[in-house]
Design a protein around this motif. Sequence first.
Motif, PDB file in Angstrom:
ATOM      1  N   GLY A  19      25.453 -59.407 -94.043  1.00  0.00           N
ATOM      2  CA  GLY A  19      26.081 -57.803 -94.509  1.00  0.00           C
ATOM      3  C   GLY A  19      26.787 -57.462 -92.971  1.00  0.00           C
ATOM      4  N   GLU A  34      19.764 -55.189 -93.535  1.00  0.00           N
ATOM      5  CA  GLU A  34      20.276 -55.896 -94.567  1.00  0.00           C
ATOM      6  C   GLU A  34      19.003 -56.709 -95.252  1.00  0.00           C
ATOM      7  N   GLU A  38      18.524 -56.306 -99.116  1.00  0.00           N
ATOM      8  CA  GLU A  38      18.664 -57.596-100.067  1.00  0.00           C
ATOM      9  C   GLU A  38      17.573 -58.234-100.467  1.00  0.00           C
TER      10      GLU A  38
END
Length: 129
Positions: A19, A34, A38
């Motif tokens: 990211g 991130e 994610e």
Amino acid sequence: LRKDARSTADSVVWELPAGLIEPGEEPAAAAAREIEEELGFSVKAEDLRPLGAWGYPAPGFVGEIHHFFSVKVDASKRGTPGGDGSPLEEVAEIVRVPLKEALEACRTGVIRDEKTELALRRLADEKLT
């Protein structure tokens, strides 16, 4: 690894979480954010270990800087990924792949994302030391 679930069998893109660093954010803090967005793991920036120095993917062509980190997580403590609204994240499949198998997938062209391959190779090097 994340697989874009919208892809056809011939165009699946496997990649590690990645990211952008927000303005004023440190690279490790961005990586921790991130990982939560994610993958659904809550980690602290101070627990992340750098995997070598940062680098440019294509100096003069791509205005990115890549930072690579590793962190140990407890699979039983995985929550629901927070996401950032990205359509790619909303349909991605998250799977656990042993390092040896992931590196073989890089060698055979199953994993074609070069930042993922570099991160996996750096992680393998770290495990050898």
